[in-house]
Design a protein around this motif. Sequence first.
Motif, mmCIF file in Angstrom:
data_model
loop_
_atom_site.group_PDB
_atom_site.id
_atom_site.type_symbol
_atom_site.label_atom_id
_atom_site.label_comp_id
_atom_site.label_asym_id
_atom_site.label_seq_id
_atom_site.Cartn_x
_atom_site.Cartn_y
_atom_site.Cartn_z
ATOM 1 N N GLY A 26 58.599 55.724 24.394
ATOM 2 C CA GLY A 26 58.174 54.446 23.826
ATOM 3 C C GLY A 26 57.351 53.596 24.775
ATOM 4 N N TYR A 27 56.883 54.191 25.881
ATOM 5 C CA TYR A 27 56.116 53.426 26.870
ATOM 6 C C TYR A 27 54.811 52.914 26.272
ATOM 7 C CZ TYR A 27 53.183 52.349 30.886
ATOM 8 O OH TYR A 27 52.343 51.737 31.770
ATOM 9 N N LYS A 28 54.550 51.632 26.515
ATOM 10 C CA LYS A 28 53.310 51.006 26.056
ATOM 11 C C LYS A 28 52.618 50.407 27.275
ATOM 12 C CE LYS A 28 55.279 50.073 21.575
ATOM 13 N NZ LYS A 28 56.282 49.235 20.965
ATOM 14 N N ALA A 29 51.521 51.025 27.685
ATOM 15 C CA ALA A 29 50.821 50.631 28.908
ATOM 16 C C ALA A 29 50.358 49.169 28.873
ATOM 17 C CB ALA A 29 49.633 51.555 29.154
ATOM 18 N N LYS A 30 49.875 48.716 27.730
ATOM 19 C CA LYS A 30 49.325 47.358 27.642
ATOM 20 C C LYS A 30 50.404 46.294 27.851
ATOM 21 C CE LYS A 30 46.378 44.415 24.852
ATOM 22 N NZ LYS A 30 45.608 44.260 23.635
ATOM 23 N N SER A 31 51.588 46.510 27.265
ATOM 24 C CA SER A 31 52.654 45.509 27.357
ATOM 25 C C SER A 31 53.699 45.829 28.429
ATOM 26 C CB SER A 31 53.360 45.380 26.006
ATOM 27 O OG SER A 31 54.067 46.581 25.720
ATOM 28 N N HIS A 32 53.658 47.029 28.979
ATOM 29 C CA HIS A 32 54.644 47.516 29.947
ATOM 30 C C HIS A 32 56.030 47.684 29.341
ATOM 31 C CE1 HIS A 32 51.753 47.195 33.162
ATOM 32 N NE2 HIS A 32 51.482 45.966 32.779
ATOM 33 N N ASP A 33 56.125 47.698 28.026
ATOM 34 C CA ASP A 33 57.416 47.920 27.377
ATOM 35 C C ASP A 33 57.855 49.362 27.651
ATOM 36 O OD1 ASP A 33 59.605 47.075 25.940
ATOM 37 O OD2 ASP A 33 58.703 47.442 23.980
ATOM 38 N N ASN A 34 59.126 49.544 27.941
ATOM 39 C CA ASN A 34 59.703 50.854 28.274
ATOM 40 C C ASN A 34 59.017 51.487 29.490
ATOM 41 O OD1 ASN A 34 61.695 51.114 26.101
ATOM 42 N ND2 ASN A 34 59.886 51.119 24.776
ATOM 43 N N ASP A 35 58.725 50.660 30.484
ATOM 44 C CA ASP A 35 58.042 51.101 31.702
ATOM 45 C C ASP A 35 59.042 51.791 32.632
ATOM 46 O OD1 ASP A 35 56.387 51.457 33.869
ATOM 47 O OD2 ASP A 35 56.180 49.338 34.344
ATOM 48 N N ILE A 36 59.370 53.031 32.292
ATOM 49 C CA ILE A 36 60.330 53.801 33.072
ATOM 50 C C ILE A 36 60.066 55.283 32.834
ATOM 51 C CG2 ILE A 36 62.125 53.829 31.285
ATOM 52 C CD1 ILE A 36 64.157 53.358 33.631
ATOM 53 N N ALA A 37 60.408 56.083 33.805
ATOM 54 C CA ALA A 37 60.218 57.533 33.684
ATOM 55 C C ALA A 37 61.296 58.248 34.492
ATOM 56 C CB ALA A 37 58.840 57.946 34.193
ATOM 57 N N LEU A 38 61.535 59.489 34.142
ATOM 58 C CA LEU A 38 62.418 60.359 34.912
ATOM 59 C C LEU A 38 61.557 61.296 35.741
ATOM 60 C CD1 LEU A 38 65.003 61.378 32.158
ATOM 61 C CD2 LEU A 38 65.319 59.711 33.986
ATOM 62 N N ILE A 39 62.007 61.575 36.935
ATOM 63 C CA ILE A 39 61.291 62.507 37.801
ATOM 64 C C ILE A 39 62.227 63.675 38.076
ATOM 65 C CG2 ILE A 39 60.199 62.845 40.039
ATOM 66 C CD1 ILE A 39 59.619 59.806 40.034
ATOM 67 N N GLN A 40 61.835 64.850 37.613
ATOM 68 C CA GLN A 40 62.614 66.052 37.872
ATOM 69 C C GLN A 40 62.077 66.700 39.143
ATOM 70 O OE1 GLN A 40 62.439 69.027 34.779
ATOM 71 N NE2 GLN A 40 64.042 70.245 35.711
ATOM 72 N N LEU A 41 62.969 66.923 40.086
ATOM 73 C CA LEU A 41 62.573 67.525 41.351
ATOM 74 C C LEU A 41 62.709 69.035 41.289
ATOM 75 C CD1 LEU A 41 64.372 65.009 43.748
ATOM 76 C CD2 LEU A 41 61.999 64.957 42.939
ATOM 77 N N GLU A 42 61.980 69.735 42.147
ATOM 78 C CA GLU A 42 62.048 71.193 42.187
ATOM 79 C C GLU A 42 63.360 71.685 42.787
ATOM 80 O OE1 GLU A 42 58.527 72.698 44.077
ATOM 81 O OE2 GLU A 42 57.324 72.387 42.271
#
Length: 139
Positions: free
Chosen positions: A13-29
């Motif tokens: 649900g990330y929206k770049a213009k509004s920064h809504d849901n500005d989060i991500a998961l980072i999977q490491l090797e």
Amino acid sequence: MDFNVKKVIVHYGYKAKSHDNDIALIQLETNGIPMNPDLHSVCMPTQGVSYAKQTGVVAGWGFMTLKPRVLKETVVSILSNKQCNAIPTYTDLITKNMICVDEQVHNGEVVCRDDSGSSLVINDGETLRIVGKGVLVTL
């Protein structure tokens, strides 16, 4: 410590213009990260709990063109979304998916607008808990 990133999963649900849901998961090797006094896990937030009027620690790299690229942290006050939406710059822009912090920090450090989306961690008395991503404001 350096880790290779296997995959970045941006919130659907990330929206770049509004920064809504500005989060991500980072999977490491790697399959595991060795914990030590400076590196340990944190719990997810408790659903439905407001963290307004508490202090937390925000970490980020800030403005990335500046050297050195060192992860920094500072203590911030967490504001209610109602307080943030009352600020003319942010009127009705802060959604229920955001947590708002005061950029006037407790130890003289400066919180940068480029730290938006960084982790915000609180100590709830029992454990460290990641409570979200910061929208930074000037009061």
